[in-house]
Design an enzyme around this catalytic site. Structure first.
Site, PDB file in Angstrom:
ATOM      1  N   HIS A   6       0.835  -1.331   0.050  1.00 18.83           N
ATOM      2  CA  HIS A   6      -0.116  -0.040   0.149  1.00 18.83           C
ATOM      3  C   HIS A   6       0.949   1.279  -0.018  1.00 18.83           C
ATOM      4  O   HIS A   6       0.524   2.010  -0.732  1.00 18.83           O
ATOM      5  CB  HIS A   6      -0.678   0.156   1.307  1.00 18.83           C
ATOM      6  N   LYS A  23     -16.214  -7.574   5.551  1.00 14.82           N
ATOM      7  CA  LYS A  23     -15.046  -8.122   5.456  1.00 14.82           C
ATOM      8  C   LYS A  23     -14.526  -8.583   6.906  1.00 14.82           C
ATOM      9  O   LYS A  23     -13.466  -9.035   7.294  1.00 14.82           O
ATOM     10  CB  LYS A  23     -13.868  -7.200   5.032  1.00 14.82           C
ATOM     11  N   ARG A  31      -2.434  -6.057  -8.434  1.00 13.10           N
ATOM     12  CA  ARG A  31      -1.085  -7.257  -8.116  1.00 13.10           C
ATOM     13  C   ARG A  31      -1.394  -8.230  -9.060  1.00 13.10           C
ATOM     14  O   ARG A  31      -1.257  -7.940 -10.314  1.00 13.10           O
ATOM     15  CB  ARG A  31      -1.374  -7.584  -6.632  1.00 13.10           C
ATOM     16  N   SER A  52      -2.871  -7.824   2.814  1.00  9.23           N
ATOM     17  CA  SER A  52      -3.139  -7.973   4.208  1.00  9.23           C
ATOM     18  C   SER A  52      -3.730  -9.156   4.713  1.00  9.23           C
ATOM     19  O   SER A  52      -3.289  -9.453   6.080  1.00  9.23           O
ATOM     20  CB  SER A  52      -4.275  -6.865   4.333  1.00  9.23           C
TER      21      SER A  52
HETATM   22  P1  ADP Z   1      -9.978  -3.523  -0.510  1.00  6.24           P
HETATM   23  O1  ADP Z   1     -10.649  -4.472   0.432  1.00  6.24           O
HETATM   24  O2  ADP Z   1     -10.684  -2.103  -1.021  1.00  6.24           O
HETATM   25  O3  ADP Z   1      -9.423  -4.249  -1.573  1.00  6.24           O
HETATM   26  P2  ADP Z   1      -7.304  -3.586   0.462  1.00  6.24           P
HETATM   27  O4  ADP Z   1      -6.832  -2.747   1.710  1.00  6.24           O
HETATM   28  O5  ADP Z   1      -7.107  -5.048   0.567  1.00  6.24           O
HETATM   29  O6  ADP Z   1      -8.671  -3.107   0.295  1.00  6.24           O
HETATM   30  O7  ADP Z   1      -6.463  -2.865  -0.755  1.00  6.24           O
HETATM   31  C1  ADP Z   1      -6.671  -1.529  -1.104  1.00  6.24           C
HETATM   32  C2  ADP Z   1      -6.249  -1.345  -2.629  1.00  6.24           C
HETATM   33  O8  ADP Z   1      -4.660  -1.762  -2.639  1.00  6.24           O
HETATM   34  C3  ADP Z   1      -6.517  -2.319  -3.758  1.00  6.24           C
HETATM   35  O9  ADP Z   1      -6.733  -1.742  -4.798  1.00  6.24           O
HETATM   36  C4  ADP Z   1      -5.561  -3.426  -3.598  1.00  6.24           C
HETATM   37  O10 ADP Z   1      -5.356  -4.038  -4.924  1.00  6.24           O
HETATM   38  C5  ADP Z   1      -4.415  -2.412  -3.439  1.00  6.24           C
HETATM   39  N1  ADP Z   1      -3.318  -3.217  -2.783  1.00  6.24           N
HETATM   40  C6  ADP Z   1      -3.204  -4.158  -1.753  1.00  6.24           C
HETATM   41  N2  ADP Z   1      -1.995  -4.859  -1.698  1.00  6.24           N
HETATM   42  C7  ADP Z   1      -1.286  -4.273  -2.681  1.00  6.24           C
HETATM   43  C8  ADP Z   1       0.044  -4.839  -3.001  1.00  6.24           C
HETATM   44  N3  ADP Z   1       0.794  -5.283  -2.285  1.00  6.24           N
HETATM   45  N4  ADP Z   1       0.549  -4.074  -4.225  1.00  6.24           N
HETATM   46  C9  ADP Z   1      -0.260  -3.156  -4.875  1.00  6.24           C
HETATM   47  N5  ADP Z   1      -1.491  -2.751  -4.357  1.00  6.24           N
HETATM   48  C10 ADP Z   1      -2.072  -3.304  -3.494  1.00  6.24           C
END
Ligand code: ADP
Length: 159
Positions: free
Chosen positions: A19, A43, A92, A130
């Protein structure tokens, strides 16, 4: 793309180095970035909204022009309230694509004035999620290299 406010929404449960990489690179494109933490009770997040607010704020305090907020309404309504027109999302592995594609097209249908911008992950973070980190933490593995130090501390306290 200057003089635009971009919103980076997510659950951030917890915020990871993946992130943070997206945040850092977004700041090269946009003047202001709002990190919008979705309450997302569906979630069943491990960390409360307050905990996530605290950990994200601490993790991004070195960046200028970043604010951290939480929201529990429709994302596009939140953007309109903030007078923002850009959603930043990270991509990703291929499995992200279908969900992100659906969400971007749905949001465009509901709010044609809002554009979703995708940032490709840094290759070192392509498999970092995460969910994966919570699983490692739960099973007693090492996760310090995937999250900022303040988050590692909070994860240790949780488990
Ligand atoms: P959500 O529940 O909205 O998917 P997340 O916190 O899991 O929330 O992810 C928020 C955003 O960050 C999403 O667009 C996700 O694809 C992106 N993201 C999460 N981890 C990574 C990573 N390792 N590299 C690039 N983007 C990421």
């Amino acid at each position: 793309m200057k003089n635009h406010i971009a919103v980076y929404p997510g659950t951030f449960d917890p915020i990871t180095n993946g992130h943070l990489d997206i945040i850092e690179r977004s700041l090269k494109l946009f003047d202001r970035l709002i990190i919008a933490i979705a309450e997302n009770p569906v979630k069943k997040p491990l960390f409360t909204v307050d905990e996530r607010m605290r950990m994200v704020k601490e993790s991004v305090k070195k960046y200028k022009n970043v604010t951290v907020e939480s929201f529990d309404c429709l994302l596009i309504d939140y953007l309109h309230k903030r007078k923002a027109h850009i959603i930043v999302r990270g991509l990703r592995v291929i499995s992200d694509f279908e969900y992100e594609f659906q969400m971007a097209l749905t949001n465009r249908k509901l709010a044609p004035d809002i554009e979703t911008v995708f940032m490709m992950t840094a290759e070192g973070y392509a498999y970092l999620s995460s969910r994966f980190i919570k699983e490692i933490a739960r099973l007693g593995g090492r996760f310090d290299c995937f999250v900022p130090p303040n988050v590692a501390k909070m994860l240790k306290e949780k488990f």
